[in-house]
Scaffold this motif. Structure first.
Motif, PDB file in Angstrom:
ATOM      1  N   ALA A  59       0.811  -1.222   0.000  1.00 40.39           N
ATOM      2  CA  ALA A  59       0.000   0.000   0.000  1.00 40.39           C
ATOM      3  C   ALA A  59       0.841   1.267   0.000  1.00 40.39           C
ATOM      4  CB  ALA A  59      -0.949  -0.001   1.200  1.00 40.39           C
ATOM      5  N   ASP A 105      -0.590  -5.707   0.953  1.00 38.29           N
ATOM      6  CA  ASP A 105       0.362  -5.630   2.062  1.00 38.29           C
ATOM      7  C   ASP A 105       0.255  -4.242   2.674  1.00 38.29           C
ATOM      8  OD1 ASP A 105       2.337  -6.112   3.854  1.00 38.29           O
ATOM      9  OD2 ASP A 105       3.926  -6.430   2.374  1.00 38.29           O
ATOM     10  N   ALA A 106      -0.608  -4.131   3.680  1.00 35.75           N
ATOM     11  CA  ALA A 106      -0.938  -2.819   4.238  1.00 35.75           C
ATOM     12  C   ALA A 106      -0.507  -2.694   5.694  1.00 35.75           C
ATOM     13  CB  ALA A 106      -2.436  -2.572   4.128  1.00 35.75           C
ATOM     14  N   LYS A 107      -0.323  -3.827   6.372  1.00 36.74           N
ATOM     15  CA  LYS A 107       0.122  -3.848   7.771  1.00 36.74           C
ATOM     16  C   LYS A 107      -0.734  -2.932   8.633  1.00 36.74           C
ATOM     17  CE  LYS A 107       4.834  -5.269   6.562  1.00 36.74           C
ATOM     18  NZ  LYS A 107       4.762  -5.265   5.087  1.00 36.74           N
ATOM     19  N   ARG A 108      -2.039  -2.953   8.410  1.00 37.54           N
ATOM     20  CA  ARG A 108      -2.944  -2.065   9.118  1.00 37.54           C
ATOM     21  C   ARG A 108      -3.251  -2.586  10.513  1.00 37.54           C
ATOM     22  NH1 ARG A 108      -1.379   0.825   5.459  1.00 37.54           N
ATOM     23  NH2 ARG A 108      -2.711   1.890   3.971  1.00 37.54           N
ATOM     24  N   ASP A 164      -5.895  -0.674  13.651  1.00 31.81           N
ATOM     25  CA  ASP A 164      -6.448   0.514  14.289  1.00 31.81           C
ATOM     26  C   ASP A 164      -7.699   0.065  15.032  1.00 31.81           C
ATOM     27  OD1 ASP A 164      -7.129   3.230  14.948  1.00 31.81           O
ATOM     28  OD2 ASP A 164      -6.048   3.868  13.166  1.00 31.81           O
ATOM     29  N   TYR A 177     -10.890   0.662   7.537  1.00 33.90           N
ATOM     30  CA  TYR A 177      -9.769   0.028   6.825  1.00 33.90           C
ATOM     31  C   TYR A 177     -10.209  -1.279   6.161  1.00 33.90           C
ATOM     32  CZ  TYR A 177      -5.813   2.956   8.394  1.00 33.90           C
ATOM     33  OH  TYR A 177      -4.915   3.968   8.584  1.00 33.90           O
ATOM     34  N   ASN A 185      -1.213  -5.675  11.507  1.00 36.45           N
ATOM     35  CA  ASN A 185      -0.266  -5.532  12.612  1.00 36.45           C
ATOM     36  C   ASN A 185      -0.988  -5.858  13.922  1.00 36.45           C
ATOM     37  OD1 ASN A 185       1.184  -4.198  14.816  1.00 36.45           O
ATOM     38  ND2 ASN A 185       2.414  -3.229  13.221  1.00 36.45           N
ATOM     39  N   PRO A 186      -0.436  -6.748  14.749  1.00 36.97           N
ATOM     40  CA  PRO A 186      -1.173  -7.216  15.931  1.00 36.97           C
ATOM     41  C   PRO A 186      -1.056  -6.335  17.167  1.00 36.97           C
ATOM     42  CG  PRO A 186       0.922  -8.353  15.808  1.00 36.97           C
ATOM     43  CD  PRO A 186       0.859  -7.441  14.598  1.00 36.97           C
ATOM     44  N   SER A 233      -8.889  -4.828  17.213  1.00 34.90           N
ATOM     45  CA  SER A 233      -8.423  -4.020  16.075  1.00 34.90           C
ATOM     46  C   SER A 233      -8.422  -4.835  14.784  1.00 34.90           C
ATOM     47  CB  SER A 233      -7.023  -3.466  16.350  1.00 34.90           C
ATOM     48  OG  SER A 233      -6.048  -4.495  16.310  1.00 34.90           O
ATOM     49  N   LEU A 282       1.271 -10.057  11.137  1.00 35.96           N
ATOM     50  CA  LEU A 282       2.723  -9.962  11.273  1.00 35.96           C
ATOM     51  C   LEU A 282       3.154 -10.773  12.487  1.00 35.96           C
ATOM     52  CD1 LEU A 282       3.322  -6.126  10.730  1.00 35.96           C
ATOM     53  CD2 LEU A 282       3.922  -7.975   9.157  1.00 35.96           C
ATOM     54  N   ALA A 333      -7.507   6.097   7.475  1.00 39.44           N
ATOM     55  CA  ALA A 333      -8.479   5.075   7.061  1.00 39.44           C
ATOM     56  C   ALA A 333      -9.631   5.675   6.267  1.00 39.44           C
ATOM     57  CB  ALA A 333      -9.038   4.349   8.286  1.00 39.44           C
ATOM     58  N   GLU A 344      -8.744   6.356   2.046  1.00 39.36           N
ATOM     59  CA  GLU A 344      -8.006   5.364   1.264  1.00 39.36           C
ATOM     60  C   GLU A 344      -8.736   4.980  -0.016  1.00 39.36           C
ATOM     61  OE1 GLU A 344      -6.227   2.290   3.822  1.00 39.36           O
ATOM     62  OE2 GLU A 344      -4.661   3.798   3.708  1.00 39.36           O
ATOM     63  N   LYS A 362      -0.754   5.303  11.784  1.00 36.41           N
ATOM     64  CA  LYS A 362      -0.284   4.107  12.501  1.00 36.41           C
ATOM     65  C   LYS A 362       0.555   3.217  11.600  1.00 36.41           C
ATOM     66  CE  LYS A 362      -4.058   4.270  15.877  1.00 36.41           C
ATOM     67  NZ  LYS A 362      -4.870   5.396  15.358  1.00 36.41           N
ATOM     68  N   GLY A 392       3.898   1.391   9.854  1.00 37.23           N
ATOM     69  CA  GLY A 392       5.113   0.724  10.274  1.00 37.23           C
ATOM     70  C   GLY A 392       5.436  -0.333   9.242  1.00 37.23           C
ATOM     71  N   ASP A 393       6.559  -0.184   8.558  1.00 35.51           N
ATOM     72  CA  ASP A 393       6.954  -1.155   7.551  1.00 35.51           C
ATOM     73  C   ASP A 393       8.466  -1.057   7.414  1.00 35.51           C
ATOM     74  OD1 ASP A 393       6.959  -2.969   5.304  1.00 35.51           O
ATOM     75  OD2 ASP A 393       4.914  -2.334   4.887  1.00 35.51           O
ATOM     76  N   TYR A 443       6.416   5.330   2.761  1.00 30.04           N
ATOM     77  CA  TYR A 443       5.374   5.860   3.649  1.00 30.04           C
ATOM     78  C   TYR A 443       5.751   7.244   4.174  1.00 30.04           C
ATOM     79  CZ  TYR A 443       2.320   1.729   4.173  1.00 30.04           C
ATOM     80  OH  TYR A 443       1.421   0.719   3.970  1.00 30.04           O
ATOM     81  N   ASN A 456       3.441   2.745  14.322  1.00 34.62           N
ATOM     82  CA  ASN A 456       3.310   1.517  15.106  1.00 34.62           C
ATOM     83  C   ASN A 456       4.703   0.941  15.357  1.00 34.62           C
ATOM     84  OD1 ASN A 456       3.034  -1.388  15.613  1.00 34.62           O
ATOM     85  ND2 ASN A 456       0.877  -1.115  15.086  1.00 34.62           N
ATOM     86  N   PHE A 505       5.800  -2.052  16.289  1.00 31.36           N
ATOM     87  CA  PHE A 505       5.998  -3.508  16.321  1.00 31.36           C
ATOM     88  C   PHE A 505       7.191  -3.977  15.483  1.00 31.36           C
ATOM     89  CE2 PHE A 505       4.775  -7.937  15.088  1.00 31.36           C
ATOM     90  CZ  PHE A 505       4.791  -8.501  16.348  1.00 31.36           C
ATOM     91  N   ASN A 542      -8.195   0.538  23.853  1.00 27.00           N
ATOM     92  CA  ASN A 542      -9.192  -0.433  23.369  1.00 27.00           C
ATOM     93  C   ASN A 542      -9.031  -1.753  24.124  1.00 27.00           C
ATOM     94  OD1 ASN A 542      -6.626  -0.661  21.938  1.00 27.00           O
ATOM     95  ND2 ASN A 542      -7.588  -2.278  20.757  1.00 27.00           N
ATOM     96  N   LEU A 570      -1.275  -7.574  23.706  1.00 25.21           N
ATOM     97  CA  LEU A 570       0.186  -7.508  23.644  1.00 25.21           C
ATOM     98  C   LEU A 570       0.745  -6.493  24.639  1.00 25.21           C
ATOM     99  CD1 LEU A 570      -0.396  -8.948  20.856  1.00 25.21           C
ATOM    100  CD2 LEU A 570       1.614  -7.746  20.009  1.00 25.21           C
TER     101      LEU A 570
END
Lengths: 277, 277
Positions: A62, A91-94, A96, A104, A122-123, A129, A144, B63, B66, B93, B95-96, B104, B122, B124, B149, B155
């Motif tokens: 993305a 591959d957005a690794k979203r 939220d 999203y 993304n966790p 989320s 991920l 979000a 998009e 948010k 992260g890549d 990004y 993010n 992670f 949330n 995590l």
């Protein structure tokens, strides 16, 4: 139809577990596409023409589409890949929360235009989320798990009080979140032992293994441990789409040599991986 | 000029730490903007007109943008907010890794069109995934630290072998990553004790505290612990932008009552927060 069933069908048809990453870096596009209305879409169209026989899926990242023309190019690309019967993993690794997560997740919704068949997430923000993605039983959700970049250690390798590493905990959570059978994991290829260990933790979850080039040494581990009951994906992005990147082919007005090289690279990776399937 | 210096100036000018979240949910837009070429941009323009005197920053969530028209709306919105001298924090948010992270980060680059002044990221994937953002000393980088949330526990609350919780480790890492003085933290407002504890860990890092409504009970803790040397942000999104959402104002062709309510809500939140500054 469940995503992983569709993916299994595609893997059988193409006889391939290759994921072709569509990351059309504007600075590296060949001259032959630069005059098009949407150069990234023209580039992807020709990459798809050259590689689709060898592709189990296409994986646009993305990041390369985050502008008005970019989203148009992405939508055209998704529709075109579907026309070739190849699924698309965005591959957005979203990740939220609340109404934002639901927003999203609309990229998976065909009512809103060309829709991706699967997405990476993304966790870090936890289950709720990811819920809007997980609820879509017909769509794949690749969480991920363990990334192979240097900073992957910063959080993922941390040892928990339970004795687990954080990435092992994420792998267990992904398994818990798999009530709809639509969860996959993103697991880097640089450490074959780690790949094997994660496979033992979750025997049934397909992996997306990024970072294996046509000449990479980790192809065997990626195939041996990345597939679950034969289903999984091994991705190459720049190694395929910019395989034809030398000065002569880049400047060629037709682009024929440039894109032919991409097709050859995809075929080579397929054959290399198929040795181990 | 450093982002947090610019933000401090804006906080002084507006006498406000209110971040106005621009999440133009298509299903909730009033009739008065639906005939515009870009309804989300028309909506944001009128929200900005109604609220800018009370806004320390605007926080569009990626979000909601998009798609092709969405990114056009976002670019117009950023430019318009800048015209009112209000900085823009893009809540993405992201992260890549590697070239994708660099891609990004271009949303912070004015050479590529209207640019955000700051972004949420993010953690992670670790430091190198954030490096292209951190390198921009003139731009703010808000690292997700502790979200409020339900799944935030999955995590972030995990106890590490070191005795820390994971979110505490992330807070320390954010501090380590702050070599350019451009790092902030996103810390949820639902648990005042936690907010206080995190503030004690990092006395000098400004927080973005989401989830405080005009009537919320956590405003005092958000201000007392969210600001570092007077700099920080307390966000409200739907509580402001949809404050005028009742059947009569939504259907009103002029939209005047709808947007007036947004302005009043922003002003009320500002005043409520200012009691504790």
């Amino acid at each position: 139809m469940h995503f992983f069933d569709r993916l299994a069908d595609r893997i059988a048809t193409a006889d391939s577990v290759v994921s072709v990453g569509l990351d059309p870096d504007p600075a590296r596009l060949p001259d032959s596409v630069l005059d098009a209305d949407l150069p990234r879409w023209q580039f992807n169209r020709r990459i798809i023409d050259a590689t689709h026989e060898h592709a189990a899926c296409y994986k646009p990242n993305a990041a390369f589409y985050e502008d008005p023309d970019g989203w148009r190019a992405l939508e055209e690309t998704i529709a075109y890949a579907h026309g070739k019967n190849v699924p698309v993993l965005l591959d957005a690794k979203r990740g939220d929360i609340g109404n934002t997560a639901r927003q999203y997740a609309q990229i998976l919704d065909e009512d809103e235009g060309p829709a991706a068949d699967a997405i990476t997430v993304n966790p870090f923000l936890g289950r709720d989320s990811l819920e809007p993605f997980l609820q879509r039983a017909d769509r794949g959700v690749f969480v991920l798990g363990r990334t192979s970049n240097p900073g992957g250690e910063d959080l993922q390798d941390l040892e928990l009080a339970s004795g687990e590493k954080l990435y092992e905990r994420v792998v267990h959570l992904a398994d818990l979140w798999n009530g709809n059978g639509n969860v996959g994991l993103v697991v880097g290829a640089t450490n074959p032992d780690e790949l094997e260990e994660i496979r033992e933790l979750v025997p049934d979850i397909p992996f997306l293994v990024p970072g294996v080039g046509a000449q990479g040494g980790d192809a065997e581990a990626a195939v041996e441990h990345g597939l679950a009951d034969g289903v999984g994906l091994v991705n190459s992005s720049r190694g395929i789409i910019f395989a034809g990147e030398d000065a002569a082919t880049r400047r060629d007005d037709s682009g024929d040599a440039f894109f032919k090289a991409a097709g050859q690279s995809a075929k080579q990776l397929k054959q290399r991986l198929n040795q181990f399937r």
